[in-house]
Design a protein around this motif. Structure first.
Motif, mmCIF file in Angstrom:
data_model
loop_
_atom_site.group_PDB
_atom_site.id
_atom_site.type_symbol
_atom_site.label_atom_id
_atom_site.label_comp_id
_atom_site.label_asym_id
_atom_site.label_seq_id
_atom_site.Cartn_x
_atom_site.Cartn_y
_atom_site.Cartn_z
ATOM 1 N N ARG A 229 135.936 6.429 82.556
ATOM 2 C CA ARG A 229 134.814 7.380 82.691
ATOM 3 C C ARG A 229 133.627 7.011 81.804
ATOM 4 O O ARG A 229 132.548 7.546 81.969
ATOM 5 C CB ARG A 229 135.290 8.779 82.258
ATOM 6 C CG ARG A 229 135.981 9.559 83.352
ATOM 7 C CD ARG A 229 136.053 11.027 82.953
ATOM 8 N NE ARG A 229 136.887 11.231 81.771
ATOM 9 C CZ ARG A 229 138.162 11.610 81.819
ATOM 10 N NH1 ARG A 229 138.734 11.837 82.973
ATOM 11 N NH2 ARG A 229 138.858 11.766 80.715
ATOM 12 N N SER A 230 133.867 6.104 80.855
ATOM 13 C CA SER A 230 132.866 5.901 79.804
ATOM 14 C C SER A 230 131.648 5.114 80.295
ATOM 15 O O SER A 230 131.762 3.972 80.756
ATOM 16 C CB SER A 230 133.518 5.167 78.627
ATOM 17 O OG SER A 230 132.532 4.638 77.774
ATOM 18 N N GLU A 231 130.496 5.719 80.170
ATOM 19 C CA GLU A 231 129.262 5.016 80.543
ATOM 20 C C GLU A 231 128.983 3.879 79.575
ATOM 21 O O GLU A 231 128.491 2.824 79.945
ATOM 22 C CB GLU A 231 128.079 5.991 80.540
ATOM 23 C CG GLU A 231 128.050 6.851 81.786
ATOM 24 C CD GLU A 231 126.882 7.820 81.800
ATOM 25 O OE1 GLU A 231 125.895 7.582 81.083
ATOM 26 O OE2 GLU A 231 126.999 8.825 82.528
ATOM 27 N N TYR A 236 128.795 -1.882 78.567
ATOM 28 C CA TYR A 236 129.284 -3.027 77.796
ATOM 29 C C TYR A 236 129.868 -4.103 78.718
ATOM 30 O O TYR A 236 129.575 -5.287 78.592
ATOM 31 C CB TYR A 236 130.335 -2.574 76.773
ATOM 32 C CG TYR A 236 130.836 -3.704 75.904
ATOM 33 C CD1 TYR A 236 130.154 -4.057 74.739
ATOM 34 C CD2 TYR A 236 131.966 -4.431 76.259
ATOM 35 C CE1 TYR A 236 130.593 -5.099 73.952
ATOM 36 C CE2 TYR A 236 132.414 -5.485 75.478
ATOM 37 C CZ TYR A 236 131.732 -5.810 74.321
ATOM 38 O OH TYR A 236 132.165 -6.844 73.554
ATOM 39 N N PHE A 237 130.723 -3.668 79.641
ATOM 40 C CA PHE A 237 131.456 -4.628 80.475
ATOM 41 C C PHE A 237 130.739 -4.939 81.785
ATOM 42 O O PHE A 237 131.050 -5.922 82.444
ATOM 43 C CB PHE A 237 132.846 -4.086 80.813
ATOM 44 C CG PHE A 237 133.791 -4.126 79.650
ATOM 45 C CD1 PHE A 237 134.460 -5.287 79.329
ATOM 46 C CD2 PHE A 237 134.006 -3.007 78.865
ATOM 47 C CE1 PHE A 237 135.331 -5.341 78.247
ATOM 48 C CE2 PHE A 237 134.875 -3.045 77.782
ATOM 49 C CZ PHE A 237 135.525 -4.225 77.473
ATOM 50 N N GLN A 242 134.511 -3.132 84.492
ATOM 51 C CA GLN A 242 135.124 -1.837 84.168
ATOM 52 C C GLN A 242 136.000 -1.388 85.339
ATOM 53 O O GLN A 242 137.140 -0.968 85.158
ATOM 54 C CB GLN A 242 134.044 -0.787 83.888
ATOM 55 C CG GLN A 242 134.624 0.542 83.395
ATOM 56 C CD GLN A 242 133.543 1.621 83.297
ATOM 57 O OE1 GLN A 242 132.557 1.591 84.025
ATOM 58 N NE2 GLN A 242 133.746 2.554 82.385
ATOM 59 N N HIS A 243 135.480 -1.554 86.522
ATOM 60 C CA HIS A 243 136.238 -1.160 87.705
ATOM 61 C C HIS A 243 137.502 -2.015 87.849
ATOM 62 O O HIS A 243 138.571 -1.514 88.194
ATOM 63 C CB HIS A 243 135.370 -1.293 88.955
ATOM 64 C CG HIS A 243 136.105 -0.962 90.207
ATOM 65 N ND1 HIS A 243 136.441 0.331 90.554
ATOM 66 C CD2 HIS A 243 136.629 -1.753 91.179
ATOM 67 C CE1 HIS A 243 137.109 0.313 91.692
ATOM 68 N NE2 HIS A 243 137.247 -0.935 92.086
ATOM 69 N N ALA A 244 137.363 -3.316 87.541
ATOM 70 C CA ALA A 244 138.518 -4.215 87.661
ATOM 71 C C ALA A 244 139.649 -3.764 86.736
ATOM 72 O O ALA A 244 140.826 -3.842 87.090
ATOM 73 C CB ALA A 244 138.097 -5.650 87.333
#
Ligand code: ADP
Length: 251
Positions: A229-231, A236-237, A242-244
């Motif tokens: 959930r972190s924006e 950062y990623f 992030q989804h991966a």
């Protein structure tokens, strides 16, 4: 819930080069933590520092609520290093002997193997369904079988925490899956806390409930749900990465 590890502002240098900077995190009983980060990020160094194999340059490490210097119940922590770092292909020992070695670290001298040790080792082999391998030379086994034997060696002292360093790299996808399942069972059924260093960011969220991402600094420590959930982590990623990490996560 009891505290197993706490590091506070831990930094580690090799010579004059800082490889871990200001790392603070905690592990509680029953946790399953995925320890992730790029190559050279300091993951192995972090584990070695926790195990007291290399000194902290600054900061603190507590194990089971004791200062690491005063801690002496090392049988409570099992460590499974990367494959091949312990099993030399010429190492002349049988499976049963290797597993019994897991009891040696707790013994005061004289370090002798007793009947009881033999029984304990046998029980663990039964539990992991590998008692048919007990008289085989370790060097003659497949990668997956060797992993199980090392796991048996770690389990024989009834640890409360197991640390795995990249267990899946040497395994084919099927063995990897069954090894992850086995680790998961140890965590869920026996309540053993797990720290798993892995490159498998796409898989780890399926099993671990917390993510510890380091890249010399601590980039993230917390639940997968919060990570996803972190924006800030998205920024950062990148959303794709992030989804991966998140797509397999279904807790
Ligand atoms: P990871 O496990 O995340 O791949 P490591 O903890 O193995 O990372 O390494 C972190 C950094 O420390 C790397 O830059 C590595 O080259 C360096 N390093 C690791 N071991 C040593 C050592 N014994 N002496 C000097 N530098 C080391």
């Amino acid at each position: 819930m009891s505290r197993i590890i706490a590091t506070k502002n831990l930094s580690v240098y090799y010579d004059k080069i800082e490889v871990l900077h200001d790392i603070s995190f905690t592990v509680n009983s029953g946790d399953f933590i995925g320890l992730v980060g790029p190559n050279g990020a300091g993951k192995t160094t972090l584990v070695k520092a926790i195990l007291g194999l290399i000194p902290a340059s600054s900061g603190k490490i507590e194990l089971f609520n004791n200062d690491q210097n005063k801690f002496n119940s090392w049988g409570k922590i099992g460590y499974l290093p990367q494959k091949n770092s312990t099993i030399n292909s010429l190492f002349p020992a049988t499976v049963l002997e290797i597993v019994m070695l897991g009891l040696m670290s707790q013994k005061k001298s004289p370090k002798r193997i007793t009947k009881n040790d033999r029984m304990k080792a046998q029980e663990i082999l039964d539990k992991l369904n590998i008692s048919d391998l007990k008289d085989k030379m370790i060097s003659k086994l497949s990668g997956g079988q060797q992993q199980k034997v090392l796991l048996a060696r770690a389990l024989v002292s009834n640890p409360e925490l197991l640390i795995f360093d990249e267990p899946s790299t040497a395994l084919d996808p099927q063995s990897r899956e069954s090894f992850f399942e086995m680790i998961n069972k140890l965590n869920k059924d026996l309540g053993i806390a797990i720290i798993l260093i892995t490159h498998d960011t796409a898989y780890i969220g399926e099993y671990a409930n917390e993510l510890l991402y380091i890249d010399k600094d601590l980039i993230y420590f917390g639940s997968f749900a919060d990570f996803c959930r972190s924006e800030k982590m998205g920024a950062y990623f990148g959303n794709y990465e992030q989804h991966a990490i998140c797509h397999q996560h279904n807790h």
